[in-house]
Structure formats: C-alpha cells, structure tokens
Design a protein around this motif. Structure first.
Motif, short mmCIF file in Angstrom:
data_model
loop_
_atom_site.label_atom_id
_atom_site.label_comp_id
_atom_site.label_asym_id
_atom_site.label_seq_id
_atom_site.Cartn_x
_atom_site.Cartn_y
_atom_site.Cartn_z
N GLU A 148 2.80 9.31 7.63
CA GLU A 148 3.36 7.79 8.10
C GLU A 148 5.02 7.31 7.06
OE1 GLU A 148 2.12 2.83 7.28
OE2 GLU A 148 1.50 3.65 6.18
N SER A 149 5.58 7.01 7.32
CA SER A 149 6.50 6.91 6.94
C SER A 149 6.70 5.96 5.11
CB SER A 149 7.89 5.78 7.62
OG SER A 149 7.66 4.70 7.42
N ALA A 150 7.45 6.41 4.22
CA ALA A 150 7.23 5.46 2.43
C ALA A 150 7.52 4.19 2.78
CB ALA A 150 8.06 6.33 1.84
N THR A 151 7.90 3.93 3.99
CA THR A 151 8.03 1.85 3.91
C THR A 151 7.41 1.71 5.17
OG1 THR A 151 10.00 2.33 5.21
CG2 THR A 151 10.71 2.33 2.59
N PRO A 152 5.59 1.37 4.61
CA PRO A 152 5.27 0.95 6.07
C PRO A 152 5.96 -0.41 6.42
CG PRO A 152 3.52 0.89 3.96
CD PRO A 152 5.47 1.75 3.92
N THR A 153 5.76 -0.98 7.41
CA THR A 153 6.40 -2.08 8.09
C THR A 153 4.84 -3.45 7.52
OG1 THR A 153 7.21 -1.57 10.22
CG2 THR A 153 6.64 -3.72 10.15
N CYS B 231 -5.25 2.45 6.99
CA CYS B 231 -4.95 4.05 6.97
C CYS B 231 -6.22 4.85 7.99
CB CYS B 231 -5.38 5.68 6.20
SG CYS B 231 -3.55 5.10 4.28
N ASP C 25 0.83 -1.07 -0.28
CA ASP C 25 -0.01 0.23 0.08
C ASP C 25 0.97 1.29 0.00
OD1 ASP C 25 -2.16 -1.27 2.06
OD2 ASP C 25 -2.92 -0.88 0.47
N LEU C 26 0.31 2.41 -0.84
CA LEU C 26 1.04 3.81 -0.23
C LEU C 26 0.51 4.24 0.80
CD1 LEU C 26 -0.19 5.30 -3.57
CD2 LEU C 26 1.60 4.40 -2.86
N PRO C 27 2.16 4.57 1.21
CA PRO C 27 1.63 5.33 2.89
C PRO C 27 0.27 6.22 3.13
CG PRO C 27 3.58 6.27 1.66
CD PRO C 27 2.70 5.38 0.44
N CYS C 28 0.67 6.31 4.32
CA CYS C 28 -0.91 6.66 4.83
C CYS C 28 -0.24 7.79 5.21
CB CYS C 28 -2.14 6.48 6.34
SG CYS C 28 -2.35 4.72 5.52
#
Length: 143
Positions: free
Chosen positions: A8-13, A48, A2-5
């Motif tokens: 949120e950082s650009a690399t979600p866990t 999100c 998914d794209l970041p919310c």
C-alpha cells in the motif's frame, strides 16, 4: 492514522465517517439518529487483512465483469470459490447490469467486505461491522 499495509502507498485513503459535529441545521438529528448505520473502520492488522480480502475479491470478480456476467449466482460462486462459506456470502441484483455482494470474512473479530460490480468497475470495501448490531448486514430501524 494507521501505518501502510504491505503493498500500500504511504498515504492510505481515510474512510468516510458520519458527520456528528453538529454542522447540520439546528433540529436536524439525522447523523445522530443514524450513527448506528455507520460501519466501524478497521485499524492495524485487521485493516491490512481487510485490504487483502478486498484485493482477492476484486481480482476474483474481475473476469466476470469483463465478460458482462452479472448473475448473482455466478458472483456468489466466485466468492465461495475463494473459500468463504456459502452461508457467509450474499449476492443480489443491483440494477439491470450490476450485482452487489456482502461477505462475512471473519467472525472474531468481525471483518466484512461489501461491494458492487457493474460494466464500469468492481469495487469492494472492508469494515468491522456496526454499532448495536452483530453481523455484516446494515442495520435497519432507528433510534
């Protein structure tokens, strides 16, 4: 992925998933037989929404944690104070100095938040329910 919310950082866990690849010992069908207990991950806008709910919940519970207040009824009161209906909030003792909680944030589509609070941390995770089961409670039994 998914794209970041927002925020949120650009690399979600990535969320953990059950190992159904067959890497377990031959004849071990635990993952296959217990897949119904692995919650659905959230995607897109619902993800999100889930992350936002987690942030609100953790912030509301943090003052209780800092005071060492792990009474389930106080946790429940803080969560219903966020506007979650009393019938959709469950809290319970989780050891001598901890509390667990489960909230049905939204029913359609299902959005759940589950977590724990203890002297060291307040943690929550959002998910979208379970296969073969309605509601946020972890299903029991087996296939």
């Amino acid at each position: 992925m998914d794209l970041p919310c927002p925020g949120e950082s650009a690399t979600p866990t990535p969320l953990p998933t059950a190992d159904t690849s067959g890497s377990a010992a031959p004849g071990d069908h635990y993952a296959e037989n217990h897949g119904f207990r692995v919650p659905f991950p959230l995607h897109g806008r619902r993800r999100c929404d889930g992350l936002a709910a987690v942030g609100r919940i953790e912030a509301a519970l943090e003052p209780l944690r800092e005071r060492g207040d792990f009474a389930p009824e106080h946790t429940r009161s803080a969560l219903t104070g966020l506007g979650y209906p009393a019938g959709k909030v469950r809290s319970y003792e989780n050891g001598p100095t901890g509390v667990g909680f489960l909230i049905e944030v939204d029913a359609s589509p299902l959005l759940c938040v589950e977590g724990t609070m203890n002297p060291g941390s307040t943690r929550a995770e959002s998910f979208g329910g379970y296969p073969d089961h309605s509601g946020c409670e972890t299903p029991s039994g087996g296939h």
